[in-house]
Design an enzyme around this catalytic site. Sequence first.
Site, PDB file in Angstrom:
ATOM      1  N   GLU A 147       0.871  -1.192   0.000  1.00  0.00           N
ATOM      2  CA  GLU A 147       0.000   0.000   0.000  1.00  0.00           C
ATOM      3  C   GLU A 147       0.898   1.228   0.000  1.00  0.00           C
ATOM      4  O   GLU A 147       1.304   1.715   1.044  1.00  0.00           O
ATOM      5  CB  GLU A 147      -0.942   0.014   1.197  1.00  0.00           C
ATOM      6  CG  GLU A 147      -1.970   1.120   1.088  1.00  0.00           C
ATOM      7  CD  GLU A 147      -2.832   1.291   2.325  1.00  0.00           C
ATOM      8  OE1 GLU A 147      -3.796   2.069   2.255  1.00  0.00           O
ATOM      9  OE2 GLU A 147      -2.542   0.674   3.358  1.00  0.00           O
TER      10      GLU A 147
ATOM     11  N   HIS B 274      -9.906  -0.089   1.103  1.00  0.00           N
ATOM     12  CA  HIS B 274     -10.778   0.524   2.125  1.00  0.00           C
ATOM     13  C   HIS B 274     -11.753   1.542   1.521  1.00  0.00           C
ATOM     14  O   HIS B 274     -11.566   2.761   1.595  1.00  0.00           O
ATOM     15  CB  HIS B 274     -10.007   1.103   3.309  1.00  0.00           C
ATOM     16  CG  HIS B 274      -8.767   1.893   3.008  1.00  0.00           C
ATOM     17  ND1 HIS B 274      -8.740   2.972   2.157  1.00  0.00           N
ATOM     18  CD2 HIS B 274      -7.507   1.766   3.488  1.00  0.00           C
ATOM     19  CE1 HIS B 274      -7.523   3.475   2.122  1.00  0.00           C
ATOM     20  NE2 HIS B 274      -6.758   2.760   2.915  1.00  0.00           N
TER      21      HIS B 274
ATOM     22  N   ASP C  67     -14.658  -0.671  11.879  1.00  0.00           N
ATOM     23  CA  ASP C  67     -14.347  -0.349  13.275  1.00  0.00           C
ATOM     24  C   ASP C  67     -15.316   0.652  13.880  1.00  0.00           C
ATOM     25  O   ASP C  67     -15.221   0.971  15.066  1.00  0.00           O
ATOM     26  CB  ASP C  67     -12.911   0.159  13.397  1.00  0.00           C
ATOM     27  CG  ASP C  67     -12.655   1.451  12.623  1.00  0.00           C
ATOM     28  OD1 ASP C  67     -13.534   1.889  11.857  1.00  0.00           O
ATOM     29  OD2 ASP C  67     -11.550   2.021  12.775  1.00  0.00           O
ATOM     30  N   GLY C  68     -16.244   1.190  13.064  1.00  0.00           N
ATOM     31  CA  GLY C  68     -17.187   2.173  13.575  1.00  0.00           C
ATOM     32  C   GLY C  68     -16.693   3.600  13.479  1.00  0.00           C
ATOM     33  O   GLY C  68     -17.454   4.538  13.753  1.00  0.00           O
TER      34      GLY C  68
ATOM     35  N   ALA D 115      -2.645   8.873   6.101  1.00  0.00           N
ATOM     36  CA  ALA D 115      -1.520   8.839   7.032  1.00  0.00           C
ATOM     37  C   ALA D 115      -0.209   8.443   6.359  1.00  0.00           C
ATOM     38  O   ALA D 115       0.801   8.247   7.036  1.00  0.00           O
ATOM     39  CB  ALA D 115      -1.824   7.871   8.176  1.00  0.00           C
TER      40      ALA D 115
ATOM     41  N   HIS E 224      -6.328   5.494  -2.319  1.00  0.00           N
ATOM     42  CA  HIS E 224      -5.803   6.828  -1.997  1.00  0.00           C
ATOM     43  C   HIS E 224      -5.752   7.666  -3.264  1.00  0.00           C
ATOM     44  O   HIS E 224      -4.685   8.057  -3.744  1.00  0.00           O
ATOM     45  CB  HIS E 224      -4.434   6.707  -1.346  1.00  0.00           C
ATOM     46  CG  HIS E 224      -4.479   6.128   0.033  1.00  0.00           C
ATOM     47  ND1 HIS E 224      -4.759   6.880   1.154  1.00  0.00           N
ATOM     48  CD2 HIS E 224      -4.310   4.852   0.464  1.00  0.00           C
ATOM     49  CE1 HIS E 224      -4.748   6.091   2.222  1.00  0.00           C
ATOM     50  NE2 HIS E 224      -4.481   4.853   1.826  1.00  0.00           N
TER      51      HIS E 224
ATOM     52  N   GLY F  88      -5.040   4.317  10.424  1.00  0.00           N
ATOM     53  CA  GLY F  88      -5.353   2.897  10.516  1.00  0.00           C
ATOM     54  C   GLY F  88      -6.374   2.638  11.604  1.00  0.00           C
ATOM     55  O   GLY F  88      -7.033   3.544  12.114  1.00  0.00           O
TER      56      GLY F  88
ATOM     57  N   ASP G  44      -7.152  -3.281   8.561  1.00  0.00           N
ATOM     58  CA  ASP G  44      -6.269  -2.133   8.329  1.00  0.00           C
ATOM     59  C   ASP G  44      -5.636  -1.695   9.644  1.00  0.00           C
ATOM     60  O   ASP G  44      -5.437  -0.501   9.895  1.00  0.00           O
ATOM     61  CB  ASP G  44      -7.013  -0.977   7.657  1.00  0.00           C
ATOM     62  CG  ASP G  44      -6.066   0.096   7.106  1.00  0.00           C
ATOM     63  OD1 ASP G  44      -4.889  -0.232   6.858  1.00  0.00           O
ATOM     64  OD2 ASP G  44      -6.499   1.251   6.947  1.00  0.00           O
TER      65      ASP G  44
END
Length: 374
Positions: free
Chosen positions: A122, A208, A239-240, A133, A187, A299, A264
């Site tokens: 990635e 993602h 993950d919310g 990030a 990205h 992440g 991730d």
Amino acid sequence: MLIKNGRVFTSRNSFEELDIRLEQDILEIGSIEGPPDIDAQGCYVIPGLIDVHTHGAAGCDAGDGSAEGLAAMSRYYAQNGVTTFCAATMTHKEEKLERALRAIGEFERPENGSRCAGVYLEGPFLSFEKRGAHAAEYLLAPDIELFERLNRASGNKVKIVAVAPELPRAAGFIKHVSQSCRVSIAHTTADYDTAMRAINLGASQVTHLFNGMNGFLHREPGPAGAALDGGIDVELICDGFHIHPSVVRGVFAMFKDRVLMISDSLKWAGLPDGSYELDGRPVTVKGGRAALPDGTLAGSCISLLQALQNVVAWGIPLEQAVASATILPARAIGIDNSFGSIEVGKRADLLILDSRLSLVKTVIDGRVVEPVHL
């Protein structure tokens, strides 16, 4: 080993009350006579989870090129229900990436650890505007020769490479590299048409979904719309924080059997809230949310098992969620002949979960993973 009385997730994507006899591989499935080694009464028995996009955990980062760090990550994954993973790197200078890929390529599964199926590259072929990030100073336009050098360093174990398709030389890169591994749109500032061209050239998934790209708007459907129309897979961080549960439900409804759940996760997965660093930049983890000082998410902090638990709590059918964390990622990286489902002849990688989807036991290569201190 004989596992009896469990609700087994079968290759028909349904749960059935069955027994399983196994050694390193699965030998028999059905109603089997004999005393059980494991009585799974009241529990689910599912394939081991496959996380194709994880950068690190337990204080360790796949990008560091450390065999000891990879082993610690591997043991963390096994303790949390992941039996196979792809080690993901972030954007670095070539020397560091080469060192990391060589270490990943040479990695061997430790005792009580999960196996590494290969590399998720990635970066560095990402958009500056949507870098998230990733370190801006090391971003590059797609470079076939650089990719080939890095892939050789890994022993040709790169499974997925992320690319922003609007960058110079991206078209030729996607067409060439997609012959040897998966190309994932990532990205990126790409619009719908640019993303569709990438798909037609060989891109076969989206990194993602919704994170690090333009949104899915009614007149500008962006990469998400292209993925839907192009019939490719999409990764989803559950993950919310990265994606609202309503959007998660919408993605599963639209993409159905093309959703790949990922963690991730970075090195703070499995660690308490606190202050950490990412390539010299401060990261704060609070309430399970990791972010740079400007609020950019860095992440996740979750395991793939937590993602599975989350999406079921948000209303996704358990069968669909399990498939998105097992057979579908196995198929995406080309290991589904041996992994990802409970079938005779496949590797005996299994999880036993209680009725609340909490982990009871992890089985890898037919052996119960023993608890270890991480």
